[in-house]
Write a protein that holds these residues in place. Structure first.
Motif, mmCIF file in Angstrom:
data_model
loop_
_atom_site.group_PDB
_atom_site.id
_atom_site.type_symbol
_atom_site.label_atom_id
_atom_site.label_comp_id
_atom_site.label_asym_id
_atom_site.label_seq_id
_atom_site.Cartn_x
_atom_site.Cartn_y
_atom_site.Cartn_z
ATOM 1 N N SER B 325 0.809 -1.213 0.000
ATOM 2 C CA SER B 325 0.000 0.000 0.000
ATOM 3 C C SER B 325 0.855 1.282 0.000
ATOM 4 O O SER B 325 2.076 1.223 0.132
ATOM 5 C CB SER B 325 -0.905 -0.018 1.230
ATOM 6 O OG SER B 325 -1.805 1.053 1.199
ATOM 7 N N TYR B 331 2.458 12.242 1.808
ATOM 8 C CA TYR B 331 0.998 12.270 1.666
ATOM 9 C C TYR B 331 0.289 12.814 2.913
ATOM 10 O O TYR B 331 -0.936 12.879 2.944
ATOM 11 C CB TYR B 331 0.459 10.871 1.374
ATOM 12 C CG TYR B 331 0.934 10.287 0.058
ATOM 13 C CD1 TYR B 331 0.789 10.992 -1.135
ATOM 14 C CD2 TYR B 331 1.509 9.016 0.006
ATOM 15 C CE1 TYR B 331 1.229 10.462 -2.340
ATOM 16 C CE2 TYR B 331 1.935 8.478 -1.196
ATOM 17 C CZ TYR B 331 1.800 9.202 -2.367
ATOM 18 O OH TYR B 331 2.226 8.678 -3.563
ATOM 19 N N TRP B 338 -8.425 8.848 -1.670
ATOM 20 C CA TRP B 338 -7.469 7.730 -1.618
ATOM 21 C C TRP B 338 -7.345 7.047 -2.981
ATOM 22 O O TRP B 338 -6.239 6.852 -3.484
ATOM 23 C CB TRP B 338 -7.938 6.746 -0.544
ATOM 24 C CG TRP B 338 -7.212 5.439 -0.503
ATOM 25 C CD1 TRP B 338 -7.638 4.250 -1.003
ATOM 26 C CD2 TRP B 338 -5.911 5.179 0.061
ATOM 27 N NE1 TRP B 338 -6.719 3.268 -0.776
ATOM 28 C CE2 TRP B 338 -5.639 3.810 -0.128
ATOM 29 C CE3 TRP B 338 -4.953 5.972 0.710
ATOM 30 C CZ2 TRP B 338 -4.464 3.207 0.309
ATOM 31 C CZ3 TRP B 338 -3.775 5.364 1.144
ATOM 32 C CH2 TRP B 338 -3.537 4.009 0.947
ATOM 33 N N THR B 357 -13.089 2.997 1.957
ATOM 34 C CA THR B 357 -12.177 3.940 1.291
ATOM 35 C C THR B 357 -12.919 5.055 0.544
ATOM 36 O O THR B 357 -12.300 6.065 0.205
ATOM 37 C CB THR B 357 -11.259 3.205 0.289
ATOM 38 O OG1 THR B 357 -12.073 2.516 -0.660
ATOM 39 C CG2 THR B 357 -10.349 2.222 1.003
ATOM 40 N N THR B 361 -9.185 10.064 2.380
ATOM 41 C CA THR B 361 -8.140 10.816 1.679
ATOM 42 C C THR B 361 -6.780 10.170 1.908
ATOM 43 O O THR B 361 -6.628 9.325 2.790
ATOM 44 C CB THR B 361 -8.079 12.274 2.178
ATOM 45 O OG1 THR B 361 -7.685 12.249 3.553
ATOM 46 C CG2 THR B 361 -9.423 12.974 2.044
ATOM 47 N N MET B 362 -5.821 10.580 1.115
ATOM 48 C CA MET B 362 -4.463 10.029 1.247
ATOM 49 C C MET B 362 -3.923 10.256 2.658
ATOM 50 O O MET B 362 -3.284 9.382 3.243
ATOM 51 C CB MET B 362 -3.515 10.693 0.230
ATOM 52 C CG MET B 362 -3.789 10.363 -1.215
ATOM 53 S SD MET B 362 -3.597 8.616 -1.601
ATOM 54 C CE MET B 362 -1.811 8.447 -1.682
ATOM 55 N N VAL B 365 -4.693 7.837 5.696
ATOM 56 C CA VAL B 365 -3.880 6.625 5.901
ATOM 57 C C VAL B 365 -2.447 7.025 6.246
ATOM 58 O O VAL B 365 -1.870 6.559 7.232
ATOM 59 C CB VAL B 365 -3.912 5.717 4.642
ATOM 60 C CG1 VAL B 365 -2.930 4.555 4.789
ATOM 61 C CG2 VAL B 365 -5.328 5.193 4.410
ATOM 62 N N SER B 388 -4.077 3.514 10.949
ATOM 63 C CA SER B 388 -3.960 3.341 9.490
ATOM 64 C C SER B 388 -4.149 1.870 9.128
ATOM 65 O O SER B 388 -4.758 1.533 8.098
ATOM 66 C CB SER B 388 -2.577 3.794 8.997
ATOM 67 O OG SER B 388 -2.315 5.121 9.378
ATOM 68 N N GLN B 392 -7.314 0.141 6.833
ATOM 69 C CA GLN B 392 -7.080 -0.698 5.648
ATOM 70 C C GLN B 392 -7.567 -2.134 5.862
ATOM 71 O O GLN B 392 -7.982 -2.813 4.912
ATOM 72 C CB GLN B 392 -5.595 -0.650 5.284
ATOM 73 C CG GLN B 392 -5.216 0.745 4.774
ATOM 74 C CD GLN B 392 -3.733 0.893 4.520
ATOM 75 O OE1 GLN B 392 -3.278 0.730 3.402
ATOM 76 N NE2 GLN B 392 -2.975 1.199 5.556
#
Lengths: 245, 485
Positions: B325, B331, B338, B357, B361-362, B365, B388, B392
């Motif tokens: 990932s 980020y 994302w 997701t 947003t980036m 995570v 994070s 996920q």
């Protein structure tokens, strides 16, 4: 020493499924043991004469390395191969092999595995014994015929051995696949009527030793196959438990 | 995007995500404290951290079934354990949980004790705690089995006194007797079948089957089966066992409705198990339900990977793709969605959004910026904090569930995974053979059909154990012919 080492490598590493051996030696006899990782072959052997200078129990790992050393041209003529030892509590035990060429300017050391570790890595097993229903000395012609069937049925990892009257037949595949069968040995006494399967690659590799050794096959309806190989230097017994689900 | 996976489950074999303690901890602890800083929670999580609790109909997505293991749970119910609240305060009317017993922990030597001795204080304490935990919290539970593979686990042998198959059998017997005698009935128990080859598996079954027999134990019999060892990965053995169960009267409606397959992650098996479930329902027990679990969604994230896509093509291998990932501190201020970010920056070639997701947003995570200190007050290499991982994991769970259901949908629509059809000579399809096996009520006929396809079964590869051609091996005869000295 070199002939003994070549004999060990030939009857283990070269077959493709025995990569670690245990040696137990004293002034009266030298024995050798090995077992395939998947337990498809258990080998026990004994040299016709005790091997001098290696008293004790030790393992020989990475036999591919020993095989390479024995083939290095530098060690072809007049090389010195000596057993290295260590002294512990007043007892000498072997730790490896030292290779040195005739000029003394090319050397290698091959290390043995100590007794404690080899006993852990290669636990000794005792064969409970079976009745051998069929025993015979195979011909090289039969081994060649077997290799033809192995090539023709390359997808098969095992074959079945059964008697049909006095013929011992080997069968590859079944009604749902490509298939083949042939008489491996005619005129046998005894009956094999169970559908035991045997590993193709292992059996063929061992039988190919017949090119340079005398060899005898023992088969049991109890699901065991033994191939005894006498190389002139030692006698090796390869015992194969039958394969099943 | 499907947010109600319970509704779309239909009559498929039921996949159970094997929920990790790490994941459950976030959901549980957040109910009691600000375990995850409120500002840290992604904006799209409308119910906060609880949005990840898929057992709750108000979560980002809902799926009512899962597995949770006693092996990593806090077993003492008299002690507060906020991290366990996802299961301690679970709404049983909207969710269903199968409890794994912790046999794996015994096999690995984590739960020490002389399990062969019914009076060993350490083993007794654990046995009692597991049973109480199951009865209090689980709908169904596995009995505390000692897996036969412990004989190959040096650490397990050392810590448990179990040296060989016979020891594992005897120790499991002790646990079974205890469970049968002391269970309250609140949790239904499944009888775990072990054995590393057909001979041992047959022996185990013959030895343990009486625990499920309502004639012998009208009030206390166990209520189903769990397939461990070779039973869970060898379709030949699975079918043989099901036929034996049917004719032994141990697959009865309302009595033995559940059969669980441990550690099964292959998509082909998701469809194969549906075939079997449907055939048994059609011809013998209309309540029969197959469940199967794996921890892949959690393990993948622990290894830094996320599920990116599902690949289902006719007569091909069916897979869910996992890829390393996005993990970069650059980020930490990136407000791109994302999916847009990972595709634009070529981190993944493809990415399917999930309800977790979608809206992420980036920076949700990749939270740490250069110079930020982690919980250990150190600057680490990763841009991820522990939440994070949880985020996920939530995505991976949805993807895995969707993959399982999509595989079944496509299978019903006529697609076939390569593993389940052999067209070398004739067209041989698993579905048809399974139908034929259960269509007859004659045991010998069923067994003959199974043996007829003995070789075909080897092409249906299981998740672990002796699979494929390796199902034919020397292990049974080696055990018969040799003894260790």
């Amino acid at each position: 020493m070199k002939d003994t080492l070549l004999d060990i490598v030939k009857h283990t590493h070269t077959l493709g499924f025995l990569n670690l051996v245990k040696i137990v030696s004293d002034s009266k006899e030298t024995t050798i043991e090995s077992m395939a990782d998947d337990r498809s072959v258990i080998m026990k052997g004994k040299f016709h004469k005790p091997v001098a200078g290696i008293d004790g129990t030790f393992g020989m790992p990475q036999l591919n390395k020993l095989d390479i050393l024995l083939k290095v041209p530098e060690y072809k003529d007049n090389a010195k191969i000596t057993v290295t030892t260590r002294d512990k509590d007043g007892v000498k035990y072997p730790t490896g092999l030292h290779f040195e060429n005739a000029n003394g300017d090319f050397k290698n050391d091959y290390r043995f595995m100590n007794a404690e570790i080899i006993e852990e890595k290669l636990k000794s097993v005792k064969f409970r014994g079976v009745t051998w229903d069929i025993e015979f000395e195979p011909t090289m012609a039969s081994v060649t015929r077997l290799s033809y069937q192995v090539q023709a049925n390359s997808e098969e990892t095992s074959f079945i051995a059964k008697t049909d009257g006095t013929d011992l037949k080997f069968y590859f595949g079944d009604h749902s696949t490509h298939a083949g069968e042939f008489i491996f040995q005619p005129n046998v006494t005894g009956t094999l009527d169970k559908n035991w399967a045997w590993p193709v690659a292992q059996v063929l590799q061992i039988l190919k030793l017949a090119e340079s050794s005398s060899l005898k096959i023992h088969l049991s309806n109890e699901g065991a196959l033994q191939i005894t190989v006498d190389s002139g230097i030692g006698e090796y017994q390869f015992i194969l438990p039958a394969q099943s689900k | 995007m499907n947010t109600n996976l319970t509704e779309t489950q239909k009559d498929y074999a039921v996949f159970l995500p094997a929920v990790s303690g790490f994941y459950a901890t976030f959901i549980g602890k957040q109910r009691f404290e600000e375990y995850v800083n409120y500002k840290r929670i992604p904006k799209n999580f409308v119910n906060g951290v609880e949005s990840l609790n898929f057992l709750d109909p108000k979560a980002q997505f809902n799926y009512k079934w899962c597995l949770y293991s006693a092996g990593h749970a806090a077993l003492d119910l008299n002690k507060d354990a906020p991290g366990e609240d996802m299961f301690r305060n679970r709404d049983k009317s909207t969710s269903w949980t199968l409890g794994d017993s912790g046999g794996f922990q015994i096999g690995k030597g984590v739960w020490e004790g002389d399990w062969k001795d019914p009076h060993c204080p350490k083993a007794s304490k654990k046995r009692t705690a597991v049973l109480k935990w199951m009865d209090a919290l689980m709908d169904y539970g596995m009995i505390l089995d000692i897996p036969a593979w412990v004989s190959r686990s040096p650490e397990g042998q050392k810590a448990t006194g179990i040296k060989k198959y016979e020891d594992a059998l005897a120790a499991t017997d002790i646990n079974n007797q205890y469970f049968m005698k002391n269970k309250t009935g609140a949790c239904k128990f499944v009888n775990v079948l072990q054995g590393e080859n057909h001979t041992d598996a047959d022996n185990w079954y013959e030895h343990m089957k009486h625990y499920c027999d309502p004639k012998q134990y009208p009030e206390t019999h166990f209520n189903g089966w769990a397939m461990g060892g070779q039973n869970m990965c060898d379709i030949h053995l699975v079918l043989k066992r099901l036929v034996a169960l049917r004719h032994d009267g141990l697959l009865e409606k309302g009595v033995h409705d559940i059969m669980h397959f441990l550690g099964t992650s292959k998509l082909e098996w998701a469809t194969l198990l549906t075939d079997i479930q449907r055939a048994v329902r059609k011809y013998h027990n209309e309540n029969f339900t197959i469940t199967f679990d794996c921890a892949s969604p959690f393990l993948a994230t622990a290894n830094g990977q996320v599920y990116t896509s599902i690949e289902i093509e006719d007569r091909k291998k069916w897979v869910y793709r996992m890829i390393a990932s996005a993990d970069d501190k650059k980020y930490s201020t990136d407000t791109r969605p994302w999916r847009d970010g990972v595709l634009a920056d070529s981190i993944f070639p493809k990415f399917e959004d999930s309800p977790v997701t979608k809206g992420l947003t980036m920076k949700d995570v990749c939270i740490y910026a250069p110079g930020d200190l982690n919980k250990m007050k150190k600057e680490g290499k990763t841009s991820w904090d522990s939440f994070s991982y949880a985020i996920q994991m939530g995505h991976n769970i949805w993807m895995h569930l969707t993959a399982v259901q999509e595989a079944n949908r496509q299978y019903d629509a006529g697609m076939i995974p390569a593993m389940l059809v052999d067209e070398s000579f004739d067209r041989v399809m698993l579905k048809d053979i399974v139908e034929a096996i259960f269509a007859t009520s004659n045991k010998e006929e069923s067994e003959m059909i199974i043996e007829e396809y003995s070789r075909y079964w080897m092409s249906i590869i299981g998740t672990r154990g002796a699979v494929g051609k390796k199902t034919v091996n020397a292990s049974t005869q080696f055990a018969n012919l040799f003894e260790e000295v």
